[in-house]
Design an enzyme around this catalytic site. Structure first.
Site, short mmCIF file in Angstrom:
data_model
loop_
_atom_site.label_atom_id
_atom_site.label_comp_id
_atom_site.label_asym_id
_atom_site.label_seq_id
_atom_site.Cartn_x
_atom_site.Cartn_y
_atom_site.Cartn_z
N ARG A 59 40.89 42.38 31.30
CA ARG A 59 40.07 42.72 32.47
C ARG A 59 39.03 41.63 32.73
O ARG A 59 38.06 41.50 32.00
CB ARG A 59 39.36 44.05 32.22
CG ARG A 59 38.40 44.46 33.31
CD ARG A 59 39.09 44.88 34.58
NE ARG A 59 39.90 46.07 34.38
CZ ARG A 59 40.89 46.43 35.22
NH1 ARG A 59 41.17 45.71 36.30
NH2 ARG A 59 41.60 47.52 34.97
N GLN A 77 52.17 48.00 37.62
CA GLN A 77 51.08 47.43 38.41
C GLN A 77 50.94 45.93 38.14
O GLN A 77 50.81 45.50 37.00
CB GLN A 77 49.80 48.20 38.04
CG GLN A 77 48.50 47.58 38.43
CD GLN A 77 48.04 47.96 39.84
OE1 GLN A 77 48.77 48.58 40.61
NE2 GLN A 77 46.84 47.57 40.17
N ARG A 82 51.31 38.91 33.51
CA ARG A 82 50.01 38.92 32.83
C ARG A 82 50.08 39.51 31.43
O ARG A 82 49.13 39.38 30.66
CB ARG A 82 48.96 39.67 33.67
CG ARG A 82 49.25 41.14 33.89
CD ARG A 82 48.12 41.78 34.70
NE ARG A 82 48.38 43.19 35.01
CZ ARG A 82 47.48 44.03 35.50
NH1 ARG A 82 46.26 43.61 35.74
NH2 ARG A 82 47.79 45.28 35.77
N HIS A 152 44.35 36.62 40.62
CA HIS A 152 43.46 37.77 40.83
C HIS A 152 42.06 37.42 40.30
O HIS A 152 41.55 38.06 39.36
CB HIS A 152 44.07 38.95 40.07
CG HIS A 152 43.55 40.31 40.39
ND1 HIS A 152 42.22 40.67 40.28
CD2 HIS A 152 44.21 41.43 40.79
CE1 HIS A 152 42.09 41.96 40.59
NE2 HIS A 152 43.29 42.44 40.91
N ASP A 196 38.68 47.19 48.77
CA ASP A 196 40.01 46.82 48.27
C ASP A 196 40.86 46.50 49.49
O ASP A 196 41.49 47.39 50.07
CB ASP A 196 40.60 47.99 47.45
CG ASP A 196 41.85 47.58 46.69
OD1 ASP A 196 42.35 46.46 46.90
OD2 ASP A 196 42.33 48.39 45.86
N GLU A 253 40.94 36.95 45.73
CA GLU A 253 42.24 36.62 45.15
C GLU A 253 43.11 35.86 46.15
O GLU A 253 43.21 36.27 47.31
CB GLU A 253 42.96 37.91 44.75
CG GLU A 253 42.08 38.84 43.93
CD GLU A 253 42.66 40.26 43.83
OE1 GLU A 253 43.90 40.41 43.92
OE2 GLU A 253 41.88 41.21 43.68
O1 TA6 Z 1 43.89 43.32 43.72
C1 TA6 Z 1 43.25 44.53 43.92
C2 TA6 Z 1 43.90 45.58 43.05
O2 TA6 Z 1 45.26 45.70 43.36
C3 TA6 Z 1 43.12 46.88 43.21
O3 TA6 Z 1 43.79 47.85 43.97
C4 TA6 Z 1 42.73 47.29 41.82
O4 TA6 Z 1 43.31 48.37 41.31
C5 TA6 Z 1 42.85 46.00 41.06
O5 TA6 Z 1 43.82 45.20 41.67
C6 TA6 Z 1 42.96 45.99 39.56
O6 TA6 Z 1 44.22 46.30 39.11
P1 TA6 Z 1 44.46 46.49 37.56
O7 TA6 Z 1 45.90 46.78 37.38
O8 TA6 Z 1 44.09 45.18 36.88
O9 TA6 Z 1 43.57 47.62 37.13
#
Ligand code: TA6
Length: 279
Positions: A59, A77, A82, A152, A196, A253
């Site tokens: 993070r 996600q 990563r 990001h 966001d 980003e």
């Molecule tokens: O880039 C923005 C985003 O997609 C947000 O919607 C938010 O959830 C963030 O990334 C972080 O994502 P993560 O999977 O690292 O918690």
């Protein structure tokens, strides 16, 4: 100067440039976790509650999202890049700056998640007050592939409520969870609360002002810019963020989301995010 180090137990490379900048990248994710421009302070936000566990996202810093941005597809996600270990290919110290190169290739593990042959290369260049992150994607297979991606980047700010992001006026954007595309009417975007947004086809530069510090944030190849801050309520629910962490970060980003990038066999795509600090 280049040395292998551990960041909370995770293998990483630290290096510096002759003109006084330094950086640290973990092998997991080729994740930039520290960038200190020459004569300056840490410019990236890192959560003190981040997990540093194999296979779990870090993070803060600069996660590389590939081959999927956020939840826009069937993968987990932000895709898997990563969470995988990249290879460190070496340092190039030509001139005053210094670049470190990292690579990730498709493997049985990635093919099990995403049946495409690819090669990713990330070149992290530091020198003086500038950072360049160059992501290169090659289709090494014999069938077309398509992907979305992002660098990001979590910028450290002293207080997000007073940070100002300029350069997005007139740009179309989509807020996560909304269906309608809107147009940014503000000259200065602030993020005092949750934000966001995907800004589509932004200008090549934005300017982030944090007190006396100014960061010029550029991008090439990437077609979109994402601006994210979880705000107080969502931040409190995030196990890997301190409750007030949202106040000290703003993600700007460089992203390639809409349309996804399509590569024919052998084709290569390049995207760069550049950051220059002035004060
Ligand atoms: O880039 C923005 C985003 O997609 C947000 O919607 C938010 O959830 C963030 O990334 C972080 O994502 P993560 O999977 O690292 O918690």
């Amino acid at each position: 100067m280049v040395e292998p180090i551990g960041v909370n137990g995770m293998p990483a490379i630290r290096w510096g440039s002759r003109n006084g900048a330094s950086a640290v990248v973990t092998l997991q994710g080729a994740h930039l976790v520290s960038w200190v421009p020459a004569g300056g302070e840490e410019a990236l936000y890192m959560s003190e509650r981040s997990a540093f566990e194999a296979g779990r996202p870090i993070r803060g810093g600069v996660p590389v999202c590939f081959p999927q941005f956020a939840d826009r597809g069937a993968l987990g996600q932000h895709g898997f890049a990563r969470n995988f270990d990249w290879r460190f290919l070496g340092i190039d110290e030509a001139g005053e700056g210094a670049s470190a190169t990292f690579a990730l290739e498709s493997s049985p593990k990635t093919l099990a998640l995403w049946p495409r042959a690819f090669r990713l290369e990330l070149v992290v260049s530091i020198g003086g007050a500038q950072l360049d992150l160059a992501l290169r994607v090659t289709n090494t297979g014999s069938t077309p592939l398509s992907f979305t991606a992002a660098l990001h980047t979590y910028f450290r700010v002293s207080e997000v409520a007073t940070a100002r992001l300029e350069g997005l006026r007139g740009v179309k954007f989509l807020t996560r969870g909304c269906l309608d595309v809107e147009v940014e009417t503000r000259e200065i975007v602030t993020a005092a609360e949750f934000i966001d947004r995907i800004y589509f086809a932004p200008p090549p530069w934005t300017r982030l002002q944090d007190g006396a510090r100014v960061l010029h944030i550029g991008q090439r190849g990437f077609t979109d810019t994402v601006v994210w801050n979880p705000g107080r309520d969502r931040c409190e629910l995030m196990a890997d963020m301190p409750p007030a962490g949202y106040r000290h970060m703003l993600c700007v980003e460089a992203a390639a989301i809409e349309p996804p990038i399509a590569l024919a066999p052998g084709e290569v795509w390049n995207g760069v995010q550049s950051v220059t600090l002035s004060s």
